[in-house]
Design a protein around this motif. Structure first.
Motif, PDB file in Angstrom:
ATOM      1  N   ASN A   6      44.740  32.432  32.831  1.00  0.00           N
ATOM      2  CA  ASN A   6      45.130  31.208  32.573  1.00  0.00           C
ATOM      3  C   ASN A   6      46.140  31.037  31.287  1.00  0.00           C
ATOM      4  OD1 ASN A   6      44.748  28.268  32.269  1.00  0.00           O
ATOM      5  ND2 ASN A   6      42.725  28.321  31.944  1.00  0.00           N
ATOM      6  N   PRO A  14      46.712  26.849  29.778  1.00  0.00           N
ATOM      7  CA  PRO A  14      45.306  26.063  30.113  1.00  0.00           C
ATOM      8  C   PRO A  14      45.588  24.625  29.989  1.00  0.00           C
ATOM      9  CG  PRO A  14      45.173  27.917  28.540  1.00  0.00           C
ATOM     10  CD  PRO A  14      46.483  27.657  28.614  1.00  0.00           C
ATOM     11  N   ASN A  20      40.749  29.817  37.349  1.00  0.00           N
ATOM     12  CA  ASN A  20      40.859  29.154  36.156  1.00  0.00           C
ATOM     13  C   ASN A  20      41.431  28.030  36.366  1.00  0.00           C
ATOM     14  OD1 ASN A  20      44.117  29.226  35.675  1.00  0.00           O
ATOM     15  ND2 ASN A  20      43.712  31.214  36.908  1.00  0.00           N
ATOM     16  N   SER A  40      48.654  28.934  40.423  1.00  0.00           N
ATOM     17  CA  SER A  40      47.447  29.638  40.409  1.00  0.00           C
ATOM     18  C   SER A  40      46.705  29.837  41.661  1.00  0.00           C
ATOM     19  CB  SER A  40      46.539  28.605  39.348  1.00  0.00           C
ATOM     20  OG  SER A  40      45.224  29.252  39.468  1.00  0.00           O
TER      21      SER A  40
END
Length: 315
Positions: A196, A199, A240, A249
């Protein structure tokens, strides 16, 4: 990443209800994908998916004129699809993709293979804008079902650093009457490619390493007297809730469900025509948290409902 057990437990219960009777007998699922793929061809690339495609193997002994059966078979396929969906999310900017791969299998149960697809928009890392998966595994009988254990290495040739990652998988397949069932789990250990790094709502965290869990259930039903196989899939991702070191991701919203219903038609041997309705439960609010990354180049959602068409030639 600490796996959220409450959400995962709910997903496991749902998938278990869908696929638990897999011990009743082995099935040949007409689902296509990178590592069933994995992986489903219109989803994805779950690669060890090429190994599970409805492909007619080549008997090397017959091909070479030998009388006794060969211990090794080679199978492969080439697919043209209207959208490459990996676990419900488009990897081709909601555009067409060309995919293909092959598998070498031994009579002992061991196999190795590779599968590739072009990429566009979300999920690309520069370079060749290509995903190339290498997988290996072992299949063994369990009761009247089959257990498939293996691993997939996801590569993005000539792409950015900290991009490639490895994932382990286990799939149990069988049948209940005319219905084929498969339950699967794929786990990618903690790696920087899954970290991550960006974030949601927080400062950048370069070098972070996270893991990823994917649970799946699949069902197929061959229509009696017709070259048609109906299919359904449900998957649960736990990863994540942000973006990795390259702005992508495997599970960008943290946890989500993806599903598919469709049909495969085989008009002639070696040719499969497929149609599938694909969707996820990712909301626009969740997707907006990681935009503009999690969108097509035109700004549209890449995780909303769509119908995917594909044609596959196999040998």
């Amino acid at each position: 990443m600490s796996i959220r057990f409450a959400s995962a437990a709910s997903a496991v219960a749902l998938i278990a209800c869908f696929a638990t009777p897999a011990f009743a007998g082995e099935t040949q699922a007409a689902l296509a994908g990178p590592a069933d793929e994995t992986e489903i061809a219109v989803i994805e690339a779950d690669p060890a998916a090429v190994a599970s495609r409805a492909i007619e193997p080549i008997d090397l002994a017959t091909a070479t004129g030998q009388d006794e059966e060969s211990a090794i078979t080679i199978s492969g396929s080439a697919t043209l699809t209207s959208d490459y969906r990996f676990r419900g999310v488009s990897q081709s900017d909601e555009g067409m993709a060309v995919q293909g791969g092959f598998t070498i299998s031994h009579s002992s149960g061991f196999y190795v293979g590779t599968w590739g697809s072009n990429l566009a928009g979300w999920g690309t890392f520069g370079g060749a804008n290509m995903e190339l998966d290498i997988y290996a595994g072992y299949k063994l009988p369990v009761g009247e079902g089959t257990l498939d254990l293996g691993g997939t290495w996801y590569m993005y040739p000539s792409g950015a650093d900290t991009t490639d990652f490895a994932e382990l998988y286990a799939k149990l397949s069988g049948s209940v009457g005319p219905i084929g069932l498969t339950a699967g789990v794929a786990y990618a250990p903690s790696q920087e490619a899954l970290g991550n790094a960006f974030p949601v709502g927080g400062p950048p965290n370069p070098g972070d390493k996270e893991d990823n869990l994917y649970l799946s259930g699949d069902a197929t039903y061959g229509v009696s007297g017709a070259p048609i196989t109906l299919k359904a899939h449900i998957g649960y991702s736990d990863g994540n809730p942000g973006l990795g070191p390259n702005g992508t991701s495997v599970a960008p919203t943290g946890t989500y469900l993806d599903w598919l219903i469709g049909a495969d038609i085989v008009p002639i041997s070696g040719l499969t025509l497929s149609v599938a309705y694909v969707d996820t439960d990712i909301t626009e609010a969740e997707a907006n948290l990681i935009r503009p990354n999690f969108a097509t180049l035109a700004g549209n959602s890449i995780s909303d409902a769509t119908v995917v068409f594909s044609v596959t030639a196999s040998f």
